[in-house]
Write an enzyme that holds these catalytic residues in place. Sequence first.
Site, PDB file in Angstrom:
ATOM      1  N   SER A  76       0.793  -1.234   0.000  1.00  0.00           N
ATOM      2  CA  SER A  76       0.000   0.000   0.000  1.00  0.00           C
ATOM      3  C   SER A  76       0.822   1.279   0.000  1.00  0.00           C
ATOM      4  O   SER A  76       0.239   2.371  -0.031  1.00  0.00           O
ATOM      5  CB  SER A  76      -0.964   0.007   1.195  1.00  0.00           C
ATOM      6  N   LYS A  79      -0.133   3.690  -2.719  1.00  0.00           N
ATOM      7  CA  LYS A  79      -1.156   4.733  -2.642  1.00  0.00           C
ATOM      8  C   LYS A  79      -0.556   6.124  -2.463  1.00  0.00           C
ATOM      9  O   LYS A  79      -1.260   7.123  -2.667  1.00  0.00           O
ATOM     10  CB  LYS A  79      -2.134   4.410  -1.523  1.00  0.00           C
ATOM     11  N   SER A 136      -6.590   3.149   3.978  1.00  0.00           N
ATOM     12  CA  SER A 136      -5.852   2.525   2.879  1.00  0.00           C
ATOM     13  C   SER A 136      -6.787   1.649   2.048  1.00  0.00           C
ATOM     14  O   SER A 136      -6.491   0.496   1.729  1.00  0.00           O
ATOM     15  CB  SER A 136      -4.676   1.694   3.419  1.00  0.00           C
TER      16      SER A 136
END
Length: 306
Positions: A76, A79, A136
Amino acid sequence: MNLMLLSIPTRAATPKTQYKLRLIDIFAALLAGLFALALVAQPAAARQPMASIAIDARTGKILYSRSADARRYPASLTKIMTLYLVFEDMKAGRINLNTKLRVSKHASRRPPSKLGLKAGSTIRVRDAIGALVTKSANDVASTVAENLSGSESAFARRMTRTARSLGMTRTTFRNASGLPDRKQITTVRDMATLALRIQRDFPKEYRYFSMRSYKYGRRNYRNHNRLLGRTKGVDGIKTGYTRASGFNLVTSARRGKKRVIAVVVGARSGKSRNRYMASLINRMFKTKRLASGSHLARVAGTPPGY
């Protein structure tokens, strides 16, 4: 694997011969079972060793590194780039905080972590930012990608082009969320460069990464970054985890006019990752000669091929 026994006539078989045949049958069945079990229980590829880096954000100087340019899975941390492109489109006037992003069936079906968005619904850009920073949310990442570039694959290509332009020479993106993809790779140096550039290029928007929680609907989502408020000076930015990547974290901390950016990828647990990161940051501020000021470097050290 096929285990076949020859058909042996039993018309003239003695009791002793029949007993031996039964033993052969049992042995064959056991062998077949063990073989099938071995196929199922084959060990997964060993997780790669942890990689980490710490840099002086004012100069880009490498203060500490461990496998800085070794390729790793970002999870993640991806992101951060997704948000970089959101901020880029906001700056260009293509979207604003109140722009509504429509949720597709594909986006709604992304696996957790997610908000649980329904296909056909919409989410405002301001809520998408909050959800990406704190929860997230993978369904939000896909929604952002499809609305900004038409498809997630097109958005991923834009992410990669942008990464190259920033000096992230060993990073390739395949999706907007960081969900597992063997071709989605990065390095801790590249992630340090991204942390530099999102602060340098979007200083106002970077403040979103300091949010400790975000309320969407009736639920309040706590930021996964547990160093916020616990490690002196930490003001962002992002955690990440998949089974293949291990526990990842990009952190930026300011004390006075000095700033350190650090990245850890591949820790064995969230707690060990956080302890390691807090120790690394504290050590850099205490033992290294850091530059003061408000300027931010463009890249972390000298990236390969930059």
